[in-house]
Design a protein around this motif. Sequence first.
Motif, PDB file in Angstrom:
ATOM      1  N   ASP A 186      -8.833   3.047   3.401  1.00  0.00           N
ATOM      2  CA  ASP A 186      -8.709   4.062   4.559  1.00  0.00           C
ATOM      3  C   ASP A 186      -9.172   5.315   5.272  1.00  0.00           C
ATOM      4  O   ASP A 186     -10.579   5.346   4.344  1.00  0.00           O
ATOM      5  CB  ASP A 186      -6.312   4.855   4.063  1.00  0.00           C
ATOM      6  CG  ASP A 186      -6.492   5.916   3.333  1.00  0.00           C
ATOM      7  OD1 ASP A 186      -7.634   6.589   3.183  1.00  0.00           O
ATOM      8  OD2 ASP A 186      -6.071   5.916   2.434  1.00  0.00           O
ATOM      9  N   ARG A 187      -9.640   5.961   6.297  1.00  0.00           N
ATOM     10  CA  ARG A 187     -10.637   6.782   7.096  1.00  0.00           C
ATOM     11  C   ARG A 187     -10.715   7.596   5.574  1.00  0.00           C
ATOM     12  O   ARG A 187     -11.602   8.238   5.324  1.00  0.00           O
ATOM     13  CB  ARG A 187      -9.798   6.851   7.785  1.00  0.00           C
ATOM     14  CG  ARG A 187     -11.288   7.500   8.825  1.00  0.00           C
ATOM     15  CD  ARG A 187     -12.354   7.019   8.786  1.00  0.00           C
ATOM     16  NE  ARG A 187     -11.942   6.035   9.708  1.00  0.00           N
ATOM     17  CZ  ARG A 187     -12.656   4.727   9.868  1.00  0.00           C
ATOM     18  NH1 ARG A 187     -14.571   5.229   8.811  1.00  0.00           N
ATOM     19  NH2 ARG A 187     -13.372   4.009  10.007  1.00  0.00           N
ATOM     20  N   ARG A 188      -9.488   8.325   5.014  1.00  0.00           N
ATOM     21  CA  ARG A 188      -9.383   9.529   4.294  1.00  0.00           C
ATOM     22  C   ARG A 188     -10.566   8.699   2.889  1.00  0.00           C
ATOM     23  O   ARG A 188     -11.652   9.734   2.785  1.00  0.00           O
ATOM     24  CB  ARG A 188      -8.581   9.761   3.935  1.00  0.00           C
ATOM     25  CG  ARG A 188      -8.577  11.360   2.901  1.00  0.00           C
ATOM     26  CD  ARG A 188      -7.617  12.226   2.499  1.00  0.00           C
ATOM     27  NE  ARG A 188      -6.225  11.284   2.353  1.00  0.00           N
ATOM     28  CZ  ARG A 188      -5.138  11.767   1.962  1.00  0.00           C
ATOM     29  NH1 ARG A 188      -5.080  13.270   2.424  1.00  0.00           N
ATOM     30  NH2 ARG A 188      -3.705  10.998   1.518  1.00  0.00           N
ATOM     31  N   ARG A 225       0.551  -1.258  -0.246  1.00  0.00           N
ATOM     32  CA  ARG A 225      -0.281  -0.026   0.726  1.00  0.00           C
ATOM     33  C   ARG A 225       0.758   1.221   0.157  1.00  0.00           C
ATOM     34  O   ARG A 225       0.265   2.333  -0.607  1.00  0.00           O
ATOM     35  CB  ARG A 225      -0.930   0.027   1.226  1.00  0.00           C
ATOM     36  CG  ARG A 225      -1.339   1.321   1.242  1.00  0.00           C
ATOM     37  CD  ARG A 225      -3.210   1.173   0.205  1.00  0.00           C
ATOM     38  NE  ARG A 225      -3.461   2.746   0.818  1.00  0.00           N
ATOM     39  CZ  ARG A 225      -5.203   2.849   0.393  1.00  0.00           C
ATOM     40  NH1 ARG A 225      -6.238   1.942   0.227  1.00  0.00           N
ATOM     41  NH2 ARG A 225      -5.438   3.985   0.518  1.00  0.00           N
ATOM     42  N   GLU A 284     -14.335   0.191  11.539  1.00  0.00           N
ATOM     43  CA  GLU A 284     -13.312  -0.183  10.073  1.00  0.00           C
ATOM     44  C   GLU A 284     -14.415  -0.213   8.744  1.00  0.00           C
ATOM     45  O   GLU A 284     -14.984  -0.314   8.777  1.00  0.00           O
ATOM     46  CB  GLU A 284     -14.209  -2.379  10.246  1.00  0.00           C
ATOM     47  CG  GLU A 284     -12.720  -2.546   9.452  1.00  0.00           C
ATOM     48  CD  GLU A 284     -13.417  -4.154   8.928  1.00  0.00           C
ATOM     49  OE1 GLU A 284     -12.343  -5.956   7.666  1.00  0.00           O
ATOM     50  OE2 GLU A 284     -14.366  -4.434   9.024  1.00  0.00           O
ATOM     51  N   THR A 285     -12.483   0.465   8.435  1.00  0.00           N
ATOM     52  CA  THR A 285     -12.883   0.628   6.601  1.00  0.00           C
ATOM     53  C   THR A 285     -13.503  -0.804   6.170  1.00  0.00           C
ATOM     54  O   THR A 285     -13.231  -1.631   6.628  1.00  0.00           O
ATOM     55  CB  THR A 285     -12.300   1.775   6.140  1.00  0.00           C
ATOM     56  OG1 THR A 285     -11.191   0.581   6.622  1.00  0.00           O
ATOM     57  CG2 THR A 285     -11.794   2.445   6.956  1.00  0.00           C
TER      58      THR A 285
END
Lengths: 775, 295, 168
Positions: free
Chosen positions: A278-280, A117, A196-197
């Motif tokens: 990811d969170r973004r 990643r 959790e994404t």
Amino acid sequence: MKGHRFIGTNQPRLEDRRLLTGAGKFVGDVRLPGMVSAALLRSQEAHARIRAIDASGALALPGVLAVFTAQDLGEVGGIPMRLAPREALQKCFQKPLASDRVRYVGEPLALVVAVDRYVAEDALELIDVSLESLPPVADVELGRGRDAAVLHASLGGNVAEHIVMRVGDPEGALARSAIRLSERFRIQRHTGIPMETRGLLASYDRGTDIVTIWGAAKVPHFNRQILADLLGRAESTVHMIETDVGGGFGVRGEFYPEDFLVPWAAIALGRPVQWIEDRREHMSAANHSREQVHHVEVGVRHDGTIEAMVTRAAHDMGAYIRTNGFVVPERAAAFVPGPYRMRNFLSEVDCVMTTKTPTGSYRGPGRFEAAFVRERTIDLIARELRLDPAEVRRRNFVQPAEMPYNVGTKAFGHDVIYDSGDYPRLFEQALERVGYEALRAEQATARAQGRFMGIGLATFVEKTGVGPWETARVRIDGSGFVTVYSGVTSVGQGMETVLAQICAEQLGVAPEKIIVRHGDTAVIPLGAGAYGSRGTVTGGSALWDAAGQVRDKLLQLAAHRLEVSADELELREGTVMLPGTDLSMTFRELARAALPGQPMPPGMEPGLDISAYYVVKETTCPYGVHVAVVDVDAELGVARVRKYLMAYDIGVAVNPMLVEGQLVGGFAQGLGGALLEELVYSDEAQLLTGSFMDYLLPTSMEMPSQIDVVLTQDAPSPHNALGLKGAGEGGTVAVGAAIANAVADALAPLGIRVTALPLSPNAIFELIRAARKAG
Amino acid sequence: MKPPAFEYRDPRTREEAIALLAEHGEAAKILAGGQSLVPMLNLRLLRPEYLVDINRVAGLSFIEVKGGELAIGACTRQRAIERSELVRRTCPLLHEAMPFIAHFQIRSRGTIGGSLSHADPAAELPTVVTALGGRFVLRSVRGERVVSAADFYTGFLSTALRPDELLTEIRVPIPPVQTGCAFMEVSRRHGDFALAAVAVLVRFDQDGRCAFVRLVVAGVHGVPFRSADTEASLIGTKLLPEDAENASRLMAAELEPISDLHASADYRRQAARVLARRALECAALRARSHAEAGT
Amino acid sequence: MTQRHIRLNVNGQPREGDASPRKLLVDFLREDLGLTGTHAGCEHGVCGACTVVFDGEAVRSCLLFAVQAEGAAISTVESLADGETLHVLQQSFHECHALQCGFCTPGILMSMSVFLSECPAPTEQQVREALSGTLCRCTGYQNIVRAVQLAATRLAATRLAATRLAAK
Ligand SMILES: Cc1cc2nc3c(=O)[nH]c(=O)nc-3n(C[C@H](O)[C@H](O)[C@H](O)COP(=O)(O)OP(=O)(O)OC[C@H]3O[C@@H](n4cnc5c(N)ncnc54)[C@H](O)[C@@H]3O)c2cc1C
């Protein structure tokens, strides 16, 4: 329920041990040899024409395996609606990768696959995208206007659908009403945000031609069908595996662009491809929800009885129509009446396309919005008529004698019919439990001392156990163990425990001994999933049926073998026995006795393995009352919820502890929506709340320490054998309404008008300022 | 959200650390607790070529009293300051403000020097250290200089630190025991950065008149905001509620607050005014009770 | 970007591995050491799902680089249970229904294990404050607060029993 051994008990969860010890398997925990990692290039502009995408720089980076753009995908269809598809909407479906235009910030433009990643993200920065800006459409109301840029040319405008629900003669009744009130309400964009994404791992086996996908959630079987269609392959060559799932809330598990891209890339590259959002990304890629503006008019008699209610709303669909289609706006329109008698009612909703993240369902879709609009309106009536808000509610409730009650609205083309309930009774129970009169007295004292304390009421009717059907299979294997195969899925709500309890009840085996399988499409060929507070109602009903048939078969078979009457036999801890004798057969013995070729009672098929289907004809309607007590620091605009009560009639609770857990957890999300959470966009349709520093989830400190749950079982559903109703959303739907009413009540001496959420310090400050200016 | 690549250096002495800073200049970033820097790296908002990790540098983590001053090493964890009995005794304002900074899991890594250098306008520590009249010890290969808080904060997220300088120590004059202090804050949630926060120190003379007052506001301007006029207006008063009210109004009138997602400029002005009034009243009360206890 | 060799102690065992400087500790624990009980929920320090115990302190493993853990002693959720016997905190979480999806749970458990060692008899308010550094989206925290209080009571009883035993 009476006479039950396992149903109705607070069975500790069977899921807990693995999750507490770090042995749970979430999708990110699954690793395969040769696995590579994907990342998505996402649009940073809200609305633009794509001129060119140049990936040569990224491809030159060591460790990068591939960069895919829309061209590489060839002819691939749009992602269809899972629910209630309509022809016209296909014009607004999203393709997995944007080809000529981008319509929201976060829209996928390219997929990078790299060794890990870290490198994949490095590569994203090396892709050159040339965009030609188009005007953004950020505002849902302005988006309808003639001047607004059109997102989907073939639609001819931005209104994708106009929903109308009409009961009686709303306009006429309104015109004839003694008192007419109107208000504009706004519910802000916010959404589920599971901890959790999203994530997927896809692997393709060239030999068997099977593509396996870990990380399916919510609706793996539907998603298998969509993916098979989009890839043009047989469903049986697509294998979805549900891992442990870190929260769903309606958002997670729908079919998104990545759900196509990751398996597609795994097939194209012949290597396992992992993508962990990811969170973004999550903040702009996963469905948003809730954004609506309502213009309400209500006509009432002097005694507070509602003559007519009309609401005209704009619902923000975002840039594309996603799998949920019109579920949210339709529900919002259909559920405005709630538990009140509204014989003249009109609800119109424009479903508006905007250049923002597409929207879908979030816990209590449409009902959170509807409750806010309805319950604020009730309080407006109370204030106008100088009545206690409780009294106005009493005067309008649908009465128990009217059940089943046809609201006159429709959801999914079906009439909304409340199956059972005693709304006035639960309401009085709630007021008594919370000490409503004492709270009013305390409020009077507080006001005399210049403190701002408020009490907010909100009531609602839920729609749970949503269709279309569900499956269950119960099998007793050669070792005598009982396995349940269910078509419902788990998003963390404790489905395995509840299903084990229901099966245990039929078979007399302790729940801990029952193995529950779900979410693996190779093991469970057909299933619907987890949405609309349906798991226990639909999955539980199907299971009750299947397990009941297995029970009957065990008894018949044992009776045949033991040469006694089946009526005399009992099931106890894995044996069938004749009480008072030593005649018995274990499940293990019976499983072997049921093998093909063994002597059977006439007409009995071999095997202890039975499937059942539960087809939903009518949904079930639990109902509830919320009471919020807040203290407001008017100088700082800070509202604190001091106490919160939820009364909820669940019909029958399989596991009251889990129901309470659902309600309290649901309440926390509602509190977020009431006070903290908002997905804010700029005028350019840029998302300004793209991280957890700006999108504010409630913490333990914002939650009141006094949360009281009154769980009643007065109105079992007539629609299923156990009388079950769902529990997933009743904690959430009325919270915005109750807290807003409480804040308005607290600040009533200042004459403020609470018409929008969230009630941030800044918002409350502005409301007070506006009231001062006005009066 | 993975950080971009960088070269990593973990010097063991201050000399090594400042030599690395001198060598790499703007290309290097100091890594202390990482609680502000690493989120920015993960979001790829920054891409330093070198990270100079000062967590293993000897002699940067201490809390001690030196010549009437409280001296705190720049790499001292916020959690250590919060736990420190010495800080609680000598500098109650600092002690009082610590729990407002994020959460204990963040404070267990975050350092005082990191927070002061990062200079977030809504951070608690810059305002508290400004109120206390603290001084910053900055070291580079060119030598050492000591900068007052007022000179250290030069603008939004910017400080007097030069790229080759390391903040090594913070020195705070220990307020006389009869000082009353108060720290108050409003934030969206517990542990969030302040929408507005106020730090106040007050001392009375024998006649019960205000002899010293310090009022500093966080979250409202790009740098900790101190109003000399407001403070002057309080000297000689008894700091009664109406004095606090008048002073906070005077202060609020001087503000030109920032505006963002979470609060408008007008809100911040109001919040700063209300908090200032409350904090002045609270600090005055405490100062009086110290005086009573003393006599 | 040269790799570094890292030696550290994890859950009482000496472990080692190679990592480039930018590798986050959470990824190193999960990918290189196979300890997937620690979860990454936001990667910017807010949610706390990745909280581990690092030299005795509860910290975010998403805000540390693996290279910084050289020589450190780390404990993760995998260290809590003693074989089949759950740790008091885990047992209390189970009994109080203090978890639903369980994604945030490891971070909360590690965070609370440090908290309770420092604050063995917390008030509800103290528990809430400590807990506010970790987000949970499922439970509404109420049962977590109860579970932590229950664990505190049980730990106190164990300590008392131990001191009585020692006194005898
Ligand atoms: C979820 C979350 C919530 C937070 N909430 C708050 C809050 O409410 N209030 C608040 O004040 N802070 C808050 N913070 C930030 C936290 O307090 C940080 O610890 C602090 O701002 C930075 O300290 P650090 O040691 O982590 O520094 P780092 O992140 O390591 O560094 C920050 C900056 O300072 C520089 N720097 C660090 N040390 C030195 C030095 N000795 N000399 C020169 N330059 C140096 C670095 O190069 C970098 O530019 C929060 C952080 C998080 C993750």
